[in-house]
Enzyme design. Structure first.
Site, PDB file in Angstrom:
ATOM      1  CG  ASN A 106      -1.986   1.060   1.156  1.00  0.00           C
ATOM      2  OD1 ASN A 106      -2.572   1.277   0.103  1.00  0.00           O
ATOM      3  ND2 ASN A 106      -2.240   1.725   2.258  1.00  0.00           N
ATOM      4  CG  HIS A 117      -3.900  -8.054   7.014  1.00  0.00           C
ATOM      5  ND1 HIS A 117      -4.685  -7.304   7.870  1.00  0.00           N
ATOM      6  CD2 HIS A 117      -3.704  -9.246   7.659  1.00  0.00           C
ATOM      7  CE1 HIS A 117      -4.934  -7.983   8.971  1.00  0.00           C
ATOM      8  NE2 HIS A 117      -4.345  -9.164   8.874  1.00  0.00           N
ATOM      9  CB  THR A 118      -5.545  -6.345   0.077  1.00  0.00           C
ATOM     10  OG1 THR A 118      -6.293  -5.255   0.651  1.00  0.00           O
ATOM     11  CG2 THR A 118      -6.457  -7.561  -0.043  1.00  0.00           C
ATOM     12  CB  CYS A 119      -2.740  -2.577   3.109  1.00  0.00           C
ATOM     13  SG  CYS A 119      -4.410  -1.917   3.079  1.00  0.00           S
ATOM     14  CG  PHE A 120       0.447  -4.816   5.342  1.00  0.00           C
ATOM     15  CD1 PHE A 120       1.185  -3.655   5.320  1.00  0.00           C
ATOM     16  CD2 PHE A 120      -0.632  -4.904   6.208  1.00  0.00           C
ATOM     17  CE1 PHE A 120       0.875  -2.600   6.156  1.00  0.00           C
ATOM     18  CE2 PHE A 120      -0.955  -3.853   7.053  1.00  0.00           C
ATOM     19  CZ  PHE A 120      -0.194  -2.695   7.024  1.00  0.00           C
TER      20      PHE A 120
END
Length: 850
Positions: A786, A809-812
């Site tokens: 992200n 956790h798509t951000c990480f």
């Protein structure tokens, strides 16, 4: 006609045909042209047969500026030599100038009858090419026919080429004075839209009070467009449902106008007369599924007991015949009382009235239902008790919104307009039709959609394409030829596509690169879609930006107006049409979008958690407000500050927002306003045109069988995943930090991915963890997070006693994987997490009829 012959000789050699002496002077009536579907014959220059497609990989060009995009095309360097091929009473002209051309048959030529001998080695059902006069056509060998036997074939009149001369259609702004390529709506159109809205409101009111029984059958009628150069009283040919007929243009009609016709029953060809197919037609378009073979749905009466706690006029949800339906308690009913409702089903149940037993175990989350009052799709949320959540105030964990798209007439009949907004997902306004109509006939019912929703992804894709084939126009009814210059690809494509009306998107498209030899047999189409979408998704052009969460995802640039102030909305409408047509024709596009954009296309619920993938820092700042003792200490109001090119601008989130202080009491409304602004209001004009363009092609009910992950796979294709590269570029943390990939649970994970997951499930796992099925061109070693930094795929070990299912956790680009005790348990839980991530459910609910 059908598929090409299996032998090389029958598919490549051309055999002579003799004019049939018996019928030499006989002109076959138009309705006898087609003996059996599909019968299609058009003229192709013999010199063009078997030319190479000439696929190239030239570098793409930057987006042309506003002046170039709207300037007239320079036609001085392009010729259109007349009479390049003659035949019959008309001519076919070679097209070399860029633009969109409508190819249709003339009405003055006569069909010609030829006699041909079946070549050696050809068996019934195979095709062979014959030279019929100056034309080369394909003929399918009929049943009970042997090599050496003579056949009699008919060849329809030559086609003529008609060029669209209206130029690009102008966008109409549904509200405001226009801008970005759109103009203000004129008064006459505005009045018509008001009348249409009143009529629709009246119909909706009647639907809510009517029975769900299907309407009586109506005579089959069709809408056809009057061809160019045809005036009142003149005849023009059309082919509908296998029947070719002549239509007389009404006295008050003109070229380009749609008229309603009711055709006579289909007629049969003369005995012994076969039909032929032009080699000019793309091979993949030669056959179309017949609508007559689709299973018909029927209406079934169901009986259910009103659940405890349900009050009159309150809705409740249940499963009937495999469909989740929304039933409203009648005004005079009470809990424990039996009520009845009707529902469309694909297979009738033996009992005239089928009882339904309710069971609400483990039902949580948002689910789409069929509203029995009008048979439309509506979202509802089930709480922990299995009841419909009727809470109307915003809740950060449970509330959701869906986009509502209202279509309106535009100033130009080729380009309708509309309005988009976010409404609560459970709102009665957030509904979608559950049937598809074509030529005033229902070809897809709610029962058909409910059955298709239960299929696998591959089966869904096949079903979707079968329906699209039924919606496509017959080759004999005309097709579209798009000619573009490579050096001006995007400019030419934009002018061509934006000059077409909605009817043109159901026709077959053929693509040509000016000055290059080749017949589009599929390769040119793939290249055209690839090159055009590559250019328009290019961040350097200012329309799209790389997502802050993943460099493989694209999101709409809110400041696209600055990059292309005069026409940025035209490009979004253009892209919407291209994406829809690509999906309709089984082509792929070159851009993966942010998840919430796929949800907007599908009309799926958008939750507050969606903000984390869009802007994690902004999301965390909003979440921190919930835990504050007194939010008013921050002196916030209902505004947000945007900075563009160094210029800051305050934007009100709600009317008079700068004068409303954020307090603990109105904090939910503040969070709600930020959600709406970030995921809708900030990009509303661009998103509106994108959706309008998409639905110029695709009927919205057809998309209801897919989730947003499946839609991405359908539009962008199944990714090629290098499992060795994926595993080699994975990092381990948490409980797995010490042993890394050697930990038994991690070894089980990769064994399950390699041995138990197919290509689709691997793609869904990648979507689950990273937010997209796209893989960086340089592999997993450059996967970004992200913050824009390299964030490799990460497996984080957690305690299974606290987290029964994997979380992402798509951000990480991280998956939290519990330390399961067996490989079997890991397989089961991981598959559930991946398969249900698109629905937002913790578990899939089940209810069975009694």
């Amino acid at each position: 006609m059908g598929s090409s012959a299996s032998t090389s000789r029958s598919s490549t050699m051309t055999y002579p045909a003799q004019r049939a002496q018996l019928n030499r002077n006989v002109v076959q009536p138009p309705h006898a042209v087609r003996a059996s579907a599909p019968a299609r014959t058009t003229v192709t220059p013999p010199s063009a047969i078997n030319r190479p497609t000439g696929v190239r990989t030239n570098s793409v060009r930057r987006l042309p500026g506003p002046a170039a995009a709207n300037a007239p095309l320079d036609m001085s360097n392009f010729s259109r030599p007349p009479n390049s091929l003659s035949g019959g009473s008309s001519t076919v002209q070679t097209i070399s100038a860029p633009g969109a051309y409508s190819i249709s048959r003339n009405d003055g030529g006569a069909t010609q009858v030829f006699r041909v001998q079946v070549p050696p080695g050809v068996v019934p059902g195979q095709e062979f090419q014959v030279q019929a006069g100056t034309r080369v056509v394909r003929v399918r060998c009929p049943p009970n026919t042997i090599p050496g036997q003579n056949l009699q074939i008919t060849v329809p009149p030559d086609p003529v080429v008609t060029q669209h001369t209206q130029g690009m259609a102008v966008l109409t702004s549904a509200d405001g004075a226009g801008g970005g390529g759109a103009v203000a709506m004129n008064e006459e159109v505005a009045r018509q839209n008001m009348i249409n809205a009143e009529v629709a409101a009246s119909h909706n009111s009647m639907d809510s009070m009517s029975s769900t029984a299907p309407p009586p059958s109506q005579p089959n009628a069709y809408m056809v467009t009057v061809p160019a150069n045809v005036g009142p009283g003149q005849n023009f040919p059309v082919t509908i449902e296998g029947q070719r007929m002549m239509v007389t243009c009404p006295p008050n009609a003109h070229a380009g106008m749609s008229v309603r016709i009711v055709p006579p029953p289909p007629s049969s060809p003369p005995p012994g007369v076969q039909t032929s197919t032009s080699v000019d037609r793309p091979p993949e378009q030669l056959t179309r599924p017949s609508m007559q073979h689709r299973p018909r749905s029927t209406t079934q009466m169901f009986e259910v007991i009103v659940p405890p706690g349900v009050r009159p006029n309150q809705p409740f949800s249940l499963i009937a015949a495999g469909q989740r339906v929304l039933v409203t308690c009648p005004p005079n009913a009470f809990p424990g009382q039996k009520i009845r409702f009707q529902l469309q089903v694909s297979q009738p149940i033996s009992k005239s009235i089928e009882p339904v037993k309710l069971s609400y175990d483990n039902e949580r989350g948002w689910t789409r239902t069929i509203r029995v009052t009008d048979m439309k799709f509506q979202w509802v949320r089930m709480d922990d008790k299995g009841d419909i959540d009727l809470n109307k105030r915003f809740d950060m964990k449970h509330s959701a919104y869906v986009r509502k798209l209202d279509f309106l007439e535009g100033n130009d009949p080729r380009m309708r307009t509309g309005k988009v907004c976010l409404v609560p997902a459970s709102s009665s306004d957030a509904v979608v039709e559950s049937k598809v109509m074509h030529n005033q006939k229902e070809i897809v019912s709610s029962a058909d959609i409910a059955t298709a929703q239960q299929k696998t992804y591959e089966e869904k894709a096949v079903w979707f394409q079968e329906i699209c084939s039924q919606l496509s126009e017959d080759w004999n009814d005309g097709h579209i030829r798009l000619v573009v210059r490579r050096a001006h690809l995007l400019q030419d494509a934009l002018h061509s596509v934006m000059s077409l009306g909605p009817d043109a998107f159901r026709k077959i498209w053929r693509f040509e690169f000016a000055g290059e030899p080749g017949i589009d047999a599929g390769g040119l189409a793939r290249e055209w879609y690839q090159l055009v979408t590559e250019q328009i998704f290019d961040p350097d052009n200012g329309l799209w930006l790389t997502s802050s969460g993943n460099q493989m995802r694209m999101w709409i640039n809110p400041a696209s107006e600055i990059s292309c102030p005069e026409d940025h909305l035209i490009y979004f409408r253009f892209l919407g049409r291209i994406m829809g047509k690509a999906l309709f024709d089984q082509q792929l596009v070159a851009g993966h979008m942010d998840t919430h954009l796929y949800k907007h296309i599908l009309g799926w619920p958008i939750t507050f958690a969606e903000l984390e993938a869009v802007d994690q820092e902004f999301y965390n700042s909003l979440v921190s407000l919930v835990d504050m003792e007194d939010v008013s200490m921050l002196c916030l109001d209902f505004t947000i500050t945007e900075e563009t090119l160094g210029t800051k601008k305050n934007i009100e989130l709600i009317p008079n927002g700068e004068n409303i202080e954020v307090t603990n009491d109105n904090l939910p409304e503040y969070l709600e306003a930020n959600l709406k602004y970030r995921l809708m209001d900030r990009i509303r004009p661009q998103l509106t045109e994108l959706l309008l363009g998409f639905f110029d092609v695709i009927p919205e009910p057809l998309l209801s069988i897919f989730d947003f992950q499946e839609l991405e796979l359908l539009m962008c294709g199944m990714p090629e995943i290098d499992l060795d590269d994926w595993e080699a570029n994975t990092v381990y943390s948490g409980l797995f930090q010490d042993n890394g990939g050697d930990d038994p649970v991690c070894r089980w994970f990769w064994e399950v991915v390699r041995e138990n997951f197919d290509q689709e499930t691997r793609a869904r796992l990648l979507q689950f963890v990273t937010g997209t099925a796209g893989v960086p061109s340089r592999g997993f070693s450059v996967l970004q997070g992200n913050d824009g930094n390299i964030r490799k795929f990460s497996i984080h070990g957690v305690d299974a006693s606290q987290y029964p299912f994997p979380r992402s956790h798509t951000c990480f680009n991280r998956i939290d994987l519990p330390d399961y005790k067996s490989k079997e348990e890991l397989h089961e839980r991981l598959k559930i997490a991946v398969s249900t991530s698109a629905t937002g459910f913790d578990m899939e609910e089940k209810m069975t009829p009694r």
